[in-house]
Design an enzyme around this catalytic site. Structure first.
Site, short mmCIF file in Angstrom:
data_model
loop_
_atom_site.label_atom_id
_atom_site.label_comp_id
_atom_site.label_asym_id
_atom_site.label_seq_id
_atom_site.Cartn_x
_atom_site.Cartn_y
_atom_site.Cartn_z
N PRO A 90 34.35 -49.11 -2.30
CG PRO A 90 37.01 -49.36 -2.03
CD PRO A 90 35.34 -49.75 -1.83
CB CYS A 91 31.53 -46.40 -5.72
SG CYS A 91 32.01 -44.77 -5.40
CG ASN A 92 36.74 -45.52 -6.88
OD1 ASN A 92 35.96 -45.35 -5.76
ND2 ASN A 92 37.80 -44.21 -7.32
CE1 TYR A 94 32.26 -53.39 -9.56
CE2 TYR A 94 32.52 -52.38 -7.45
CZ TYR A 94 32.23 -53.81 -8.49
OH TYR A 94 33.25 -54.58 -8.05
#
Length: 377
Positions: A90-92, A94
């Site tokens: 998950p990139c939330n 970053y």
């Protein structure tokens, strides 16, 4: 040779579709392919989409829909043996849009479950994907920590090690009709690397901007059928339609020529993607999966938001790829996915490395390499 693949945070299946399409024939005729074995995500709609398109059955029990911390990693009766592993963690936390909490956020530490898979299964190779903002999270410390753990999943005293190649891929340079820049980390198990299996970053297929696939190319060639799946149009208020009629292609809500009555009264940061219309002669800007009014991507000619099928075209999903869920759930899946065409290029390069097939390559992004990062501390 068939590589059995496990995957965490599978989303709708962009990475897996790229892996499924990858196919390399060695000089001796041996075929190198990748086969799905198991995957996991907590989003029920994404899991059903993945199962329908990758497995051929919306209720396939190889797709485990649950929080990753409840997944029995290492239990071969539930998650069988694998040869390779993929995870778009998950990139939330970053992303450049948002609070950028990095490892201190809710989603930032989830990469560690990928490290756990490496420890338990010791796959021959892995592919990890995240946003470009990963490199700067927590003042760069997060990226260093992640690379260290992916290089040596069992720590400095362990016997498991990977030769890791991080690179910033600009997908428009690989035939994707979208300016989508993502860090992809490829790891080859060190014992195999010492035997001569070396991954190299595949050279861009469309390095010249004049050759980029444009928004118009992607959406109009061929035309999308009126009754295509996931192609519902958004109903806009008259005010929004009129405002869009005053915004030229390639411009956004801050266009200097916009009449005062349509100007947004916003203080502080002004996101460039707000009511931004596509430039039909360029790749699209980045497709996203969330956001309120004004963030849905807008057609260059018609005064409306794109449909999910049009967004899927920009992400290189084929028209027969079925997304499960309501319109917003589908929008989220499309925006969070890895473009299958870009993923295929990476997996093809990995398979060529194992098959001993030559291919054009470039040097990886220098500033992302662990030795460079450590030297600059």
């Amino acid at each position: 040779m068939i590589f059995r693949k496990g995957e965490l945070f599978n989303g709708p299946g962009g990475l897996s579709l790229g892996a499924k399409m990858a196919n390399v024939v060695a000089d001796d005729g041996e075929v190198f392919k990748i086969q799905h074995v198991w995957s996991n995500d907590y989003d029920i709609n994404a899991c059903k989409t993945f199962a329908h398109n990758i497995c051929g059955n919306e209720d396939d029990n190889s797709v485990h829909c649950c929080p990753v911390d409840s997944l029995p990693i290492g239990d071969r009766t539930v998650l069988p043996e694998i040869d390779c592993f993929a995870f778009g963690f998950p990139c939330n936390d970053y992303s450049q849009v948002g609070e950028k909490k990095g490892l201190e956020g809710t989603f930032g530490p989830l990469y560690s479950y990928g490290v756990k898979v490496l420890k338990e299964y010791r796959p021959k190779f892995f592919v990890a994907e995240n946003v470009g903002g990963l490199q700067s999270a927590n003042e760069g410390k997060a990226f260093i920590k992640i690379l260290k753990e992916l290089t040596k999943p069992n720590g400095d005293n362990g016997d498991l090690e990977y030769v890791v190649t991080p690179n910033l891929y600009k997908f428009e340079e690989y035939g994707v009709p979208q300016a989508r820049h993502r860090i992809i980390i490829v790891g080859i198990r060190k014992d195999l690397a010492e035997e001569g299996i070396v991954y190299r970053v595949p050279a861009p297929t469309t390095a010249n901007p004049l050759d980029y696939v444009t928004s118009r190319d992607a959406i109009c060639n061929p035309p999308i059928a009126e009754d295509a799946l996931n192609n519902e149009r958004t109903k806009h208020k008259n005010h929004v339609v009129e405002m869009l009629n005053h915004i030229p292609a390639g411009e956004n809500a801050w266009y200097i020529g916009l009449p005062e009555k349509y100007q947004l009264q916003v203080r502080g940061a002004r996101l460039s993607s707000i009511y931004k219309r596509l430039d039909p002669n360029k790749p699209a800007y980045t497709v996203t999966g969330s956001g309120g009014g004004g963030t849905h991507m807008y057609h260059w000619e018609e005064p409306r938001a794109l449909t999910n099928r049009e967004r899927a075209r920009l992400q290189t999903f084929p028209d027969d790829f079925v997304f499960v869920g309501n319109k917003e759930a589908v929008r989220k899946q499309v925006g969070m996915a890895v473009p299958p065409k870009g993923a295929k290029i990476v997996f093809d390069a990995i398979l060529k490395s194992f098959a001993g097939v030559d291919y054009d390559y470039v040097e990886p992004t220098a500033k992302l390499q662990l030795d460079v990062l450590l030297a600059n501390i």
